[in-house]
Design a protein around this motif. Structure first.
Motif, PDB file in Angstrom:
ATOM      1  N   SER A  71      -5.026  -5.842   3.952  1.00 27.40           N
ATOM      2  CA  SER A  71      -5.561  -5.088   2.815  1.00 27.40           C
ATOM      3  C   SER A  71      -5.526  -3.582   3.056  1.00 27.40           C
ATOM      4  O   SER A  71      -5.784  -2.803   2.140  1.00 27.40           O
TER       5      SER A  71
ATOM      6  N   ARG B  53     -11.984  -6.130  -0.406  1.00 23.21           N
ATOM      7  CA  ARG B  53     -10.798  -6.839   0.061  1.00 23.21           C
ATOM      8  C   ARG B  53     -10.790  -6.968   1.570  1.00 23.21           C
ATOM      9  O   ARG B  53     -10.260  -7.933   2.120  1.00 23.21           O
TER      10      ARG B  53
ATOM     11  N   THR C 194       0.817  -1.210   0.000  1.00 28.83           N
ATOM     12  CA  THR C 194       0.000   0.000   0.000  1.00 28.83           C
ATOM     13  C   THR C 194       0.850   1.258   0.000  1.00 28.83           C
ATOM     14  O   THR C 194       0.344   2.359   0.067  1.00 28.83           O
TER      15      THR C 194
END
Length: 430
Positions: free
Chosen positions: A361, A240, A20
């Motif tokens: 996630s 997700r 991320t």
């Protein structure tokens, strides 16, 4: 700077970019440091399960002592679960704002005081209220522990750590009823809440001396209610996160239905004593511990989503067998225990993998908020569906009603995850 751990064990940080784009801090490959972290986070995470399971063998005794119905005493279990669900919604975001340690210390402190007050509760209604407070405060251990893991690990490393963590956490539901049953031989049910108070005090000391802050000031979020609402909204819309979170919640509903109803079912329908119930409960929980360790061994050998799917399908089959036993009219303690043992092994595959998918996630800055929503869904769905097992003509759960609710939850969990997998595959192909 990080603080020193006891016995000269120190944390070192290696900075890298996660998927991320977040900065992730990792532990060194020191078995001593990792083992200490597993023990501390495991002890903190075990406070909640211990609070729910320790007093299960005493349900009939508490009902008689306080002049309450079975459903009234079961409500004390539901109230602590609701408290844990709501508490995580508060503690999780606060840990993103103020760091991990302050909310954790406050929560464990309040849990200790509430446990003492539960021991002197004059009525079932007062016990329900105090258990709710106990649940709100006890939520800190679980939600902050997951956030700490997200601060430090991700991917298969997180799944491996969660599996190790479950080995420690699994001791609470395994030993809780066993310990509770033995304590009832020494004193009344109030003694059990005194033990919970002692466990809370121990957790407070562990945080003070053995858990450094894992969220530096530079990575903390501001206290903005509007932004917090947007964060929760973003999590709910993110498949997700939401897919594995709902899967985990439904699977937890299956196991919590068993936890909340089996004390009455085993003792009043299957003829077990409080000590036999505690032994059966402990043996079944060994199954969950075995499942989590088998899951850790399969990391690198089997894809995470396949491990999770195997656990979900195994749960459906084992709970289906439990329902068949109930409908046959000839169920006994040993075959029922066998079906539940297999179910708990499968749960050991579901919990660490679904948790890993959900928390990994999201970026580190949302670790506390994501952990809070994950735990809230888990306890809210679990506590809400478990009540259905008691909606029988007699007002008490039976083996059949317990199995029906458990089967419905396990099938729903498998369906949700299969749909999530199918959508994810379609997106990757596109």
């Amino acid at each position: 700077m990080t603080q020193a751990l006891p016995s000269r064990v120190r944390w070192s940080r290696r900075v890298r970019g996660g998927p991320t784009g977040a900065v992730v801090a990792e532990l060194p490959r020191s078995r001593r440091a990792v083992a200490l972290l597993v023990f501390v986070l495991g002890a903190l995470s075990a406070v909640g399960p211990l609070a729910t399971d320790l007093y299960l063998p005493a349900f009939p005794q508490i009902a008689a002592d306080l002049g309450a119905s079975e459903s009234g005493i079961q409500l004390t279990l539901t109230s602590v679960m609701v408290g844990m669900a709501l508490g995580q919604l508060v503690v999780g975001p606060l840990s993103d704002v103020w760091g991990r340690r302050p909310p954790l210390l406050v929560g464990i402190g309040v849990f200790t005081v509430a446990s003492v007050l539960c021991a002197v509760a004059p009525s079932a209604g007062a016990l329900v209220v105090l258990r709710f407070v106990q649940g709100v405060a006890g939520a800190a251990g679980a939600v902050v522990s997951r956030a700490v893991v997200r601060d430090l690990f991700e991917g298969d490393a997180a799944a491996r750590f969660f599996s190790r963590l479950m080995l420690v956490v699994g001791l609470a539901p395994m030993l809780g009823p066993v310990l509770g049953g033995q304590l009832l031989l020494l004193g009344p049910w109030q003694l059990l809440f005194g033990v919970l108070a002692a466990a809370g005090a121990l957790g407070f000391v562990l945080v003070l001396v053995a858990l450094p802050e894992t969220l530096p000031v530079g990575r903390r979020r501001g206290l903005d209610v509007v932004a917090l609402g947007r964060s929760f909204g973003g999590l709910v819309r993110d498949g997700r996160f939401l897919g594995p979170a709902v899967t985990l919640g439904l699977n937890f509903a299956m196991t919590f239905t068993y936890v909340s109803a089996f004390s009455f079912v085993s003792q009043e329908e299957l003829g077990a004593s409080a000590q036999e119930f505690a032994l059966v409960f402990g043996v079944n929980t060994v199954g969950m511990v075995l499942g989590t360790q088998a899951n850790a061994w399969l990391i690198g050998r089997m894809e995470l989503s396949r491990r999770l799917l195997a656990g979900l399908l195994g749960s459906v089959v084992s709970v289906g067998a439990l329902l068949v036993l109930g409908l046959s009219g000839h169920a006994s303690l040993v075959p029922v225990m066998g079906a539940l043992f297999v179910m708990m092994v499968c749960t050991g595959f579901v919990s660490p993998n679904a948790t890993t998918l959900a928390v990994s996630s999201q970026p580190v800055s949302l670790a506390g908020t994501g952990s809070a929503l994950l735990g809230t869904l888990q306890f809210a769905v679990g506590g809400g569906l478990a009540v259905l097992a008691g909606l029988t003509g007699s007002g008490s759960a039976s083996l059949v009603s317990m199995a029906v609710v458990m089967l419905g939850a396990s099938v729903a969990a498998a369906v949700v995850f299969v749909v999530v997998m199918a959508r994810g595959h379609a997106r990757s192909v596109a």
